[in-house]
Design an enzyme around this catalytic site. Structure first.
Site, mmCIF file in Angstrom:
data_model
loop_
_atom_site.group_PDB
_atom_site.id
_atom_site.type_symbol
_atom_site.label_atom_id
_atom_site.label_comp_id
_atom_site.label_asym_id
_atom_site.label_seq_id
_atom_site.Cartn_x
_atom_site.Cartn_y
_atom_site.Cartn_z
ATOM 1 N N THR A 158 0.527 -1.259 0.215
ATOM 2 C CA THR A 158 -0.195 0.181 0.138
ATOM 3 C C THR A 158 0.366 1.724 0.286
ATOM 4 O O THR A 158 0.675 2.255 -0.529
ATOM 5 C CB THR A 158 -0.911 0.244 1.144
ATOM 6 O OG1 THR A 158 -1.881 -1.016 1.325
ATOM 7 C CG2 THR A 158 -1.499 0.933 1.385
ATOM 8 N N SER B 191 1.390 -7.382 -1.447
ATOM 9 C CA SER B 191 1.000 -7.964 -0.119
ATOM 10 C C SER B 191 1.097 -9.925 -0.270
ATOM 11 O O SER B 191 0.943 -9.987 0.255
ATOM 12 C CB SER B 191 1.410 -8.134 0.950
ATOM 13 O OG SER B 191 0.468 -7.223 1.432
ATOM 14 N N THR C 270 1.003 -4.372 4.022
ATOM 15 C CA THR C 270 0.835 -4.663 5.959
ATOM 16 C C THR C 270 -0.195 -6.132 5.861
ATOM 17 O O THR C 270 -0.073 -6.721 6.233
ATOM 18 C CB THR C 270 -0.479 -3.590 6.370
ATOM 19 O OG1 THR C 270 -1.562 -3.533 5.466
ATOM 20 C CG2 THR C 270 0.409 -2.516 6.042
ATOM 21 N N ASP C 271 -0.743 -6.283 4.700
ATOM 22 C CA ASP C 271 -1.999 -7.808 4.513
ATOM 23 C C ASP C 271 -0.859 -8.816 5.142
ATOM 24 O O ASP C 271 -1.557 -9.609 5.771
ATOM 25 C CB ASP C 271 -3.236 -7.919 3.789
ATOM 26 C CG ASP C 271 -3.646 -6.758 3.660
ATOM 27 O OD1 ASP C 271 -3.779 -6.073 4.008
ATOM 28 O OD2 ASP C 271 -4.441 -6.646 2.247
#
Length: 343
Positions: A12, A54, A85-86
C-alpha cells in the site's frame, strides 16, 4: 552517519489508484523522496527487489528479501523493508528464521494509506523505521508501525484501516518511537532477544553472529477447525502439504466426531507433521488439559506451538522442515523437533 539499505517490495505504501483499485506503482527511491528528513538521520540507499501487493507475497519472496540482506550485509548498518501490511507479519516471521542472530536490525514497515495520500501514515512509519534501524540497541528482525516496535515473530495485523494496525501477541512491545526517539520498553536490553538471538543458541554475553538460511519448504498449510468440519477437508490437503499448522479450539480441543482426530493422526503415521496451536490469539495452547486434545500429546510428528502466533508457526515450520530434510526430502523427525524447540 550510519548507512541504511531500504529494501522496497511494494504494498500500500507504494500504491496509487490506476482505475481498477490501488496497486503498487511507486519505486523505493520515490518513497524515500517523500521523507526528506531521512537524510538527517542516516545515509540511505534503495534496493527494489519487487513491487507487488503483499497479497501476492510468497515464501519465495521472503527468500529474495533475505538474499538481498545477505548480499548487502557488510555494507550497511541496518535494513528497512517496505512491505504491504496484509502479509507483513508473515514476512517478518519468515525473515526471523532466515536471518538469525543478526547484530544489525532488519525493520519492516509499510502504511495503511498510500504515500501519495495527504493523510498517509507512510511518512511517519518510514521515518520511524529508519530511526529504529539506526538505533544502537536494535538488533534482529522487528516491525516498526504506528509508533510501536514489535518483535518479528510476535506481530499480527489486527486492524484493517486504523493506523495502529499491528499488535504484539503474547510478547510485550519492544518499545515505541516518540518525538523522534526510540524508547525501549523496561527489561528490553541493548541486545534485543526474540527469534533472532534465541535461534542462534548463543551463550549469554557472547557476541552475536548472523546466520543466513536459504531454504524453506512451502508445503505447509494452516487448518482452522470449525464445528462440523468434514474429515475429507483434512484428507484433501494431504497431497499438497508436508505439514499442517492446526488451529484447534481453546486450549487445544480436537473434535472426536466423524473421524477428525483419526484423520489428523493419520498424517503423522505417514511421516507428515502436525503443529498444534489455538484459534485464540492470546495465552497459547496446552493440549494436555482436556481429553479431546491428549491424543496429540507426546506423539512423534506432532509439535506444540505454545503461545506463538500462527504466522510465526507457519514460517518456523517451513524453515525447520527444510533444514531437517535430507537430499531426498525425507525429514529427520528428531532433528525437526530439536529445531522447532530451539526458537
Amino acid at each position: 552517519m550510519k548507512r541504511v539499505l531500504v529494501i522496497a517490495t511494494g504494498g500500500t505504501i507504494a500504491s496509487a489508484e490506476e482505475g481498477s483499485g490501488l496497486a503498487p506503482a511507486l519505486t523505493g527511491e520515490q518513497l524515500v523522496a517523500f521523507v526528506p528528513e531521512v537524510a538527517q538521520v542516516c545515509h540511505v540507499e534503495v534496493a527494489q527487489v519487487m513491487n507487488v501487493d503483499s497479497t501476492n507475497m510468497r515464501p519465495e519472496g521472503w527468500l529474495t528479501i533475505a538474499g538481498e540482506v545477505r548480499r548487502s550485509y557488510d555494507d550497511f548498518d541496518g535494513f528497512v523493508v517496505l512491505h504491504g501490511t496484509d502479509t507483513l507479519a508473515y514476512t517478518a516471521a519468515g525473515l526471523s528464521y532466515l536471518v538469525q542472530g543478526s547484530p544489525k536490525p532488519i525493520v519492516l514497515t509499510g502504511s495503511q494509506l498510500p504515500m501519495g495520500d495527504p493523510g498517509t501514515d507512510g511518512k511517519r512509519n518510514l521515518l520511524d523505521a529508519v530511526r529504529v534501524a539506526c538505533d544502537d540497541a536494535a538488533v534482529g528482525v522487528m516491525v516498526a508501525f504506528g509508533g510501536k516496535v514489535i518483535s518479528g515473530t510476535a506481530a499480527r495485523k489486527v486492524r484493517t484501516r486504523s493506523f495502529e494496525a499491528f499488535d504484539s501477541l503474547n510478547v510485550p512491545d519492544l518499545g515505541r518511537v516518540r518525538d523522534g526517539r526510540v524508547e525501549w520498553a523496561d527489561g528490553v536490553c541493548g541486545r534485543i532477544c526474540g527469534a533472532a538471538r534465541a535461534c542462534a543458541a548463543e551463550e549469554v554475553g557472547a557476541p552475536s553472529t548472523v546466520r543466513f538460511y536459504d531454504a524453506l519448504n512451502p508445503r505447509v498449510a494452516v487448518l482452522k477447525l470449525t464445528p462440523g468440519m468434514d474429515a475429507l477437508v483434512v484428507d484433501a490437503l494431504r497431497p499438497a502439504c508436508d505439514a499442517l499448522v492446526v488451529e484447534a479450539f481453546g486450549l487445544g480441543g480436537i473434535p472426536e466426531y466423524d473421524g477428525i482426530t483419526e484423520t489428523l493422526l493419520a498424517w503423522v503415521d505417514v511421516g507428515k507433521t502436525l503443529v498444534m496451536t489455538t484459534q485464540c490469539p492470546y495465552e497459547g495452547a496446552d493440549l494436555s488439559v482436556y481429553e479431546v486434545g491428549r491424543a496429540f500429546c507426546d506423539r512423534p510428528g506432532v509439535l506444540m506451538g505454545g503461545s506463538a502466533t500462527t504466522e510465526a508457526l507457519l514460517a518456523k515450520t517451513m524453515w525447520a522442515l527444510a533444514q531437517a530434510a535430507d537430499p531426498d526430502g525425507v525429514v529427520d523427525r528428531e532433528q525437526l523437533a530439536e529445531l522447532f524447540a530451539s526458537c
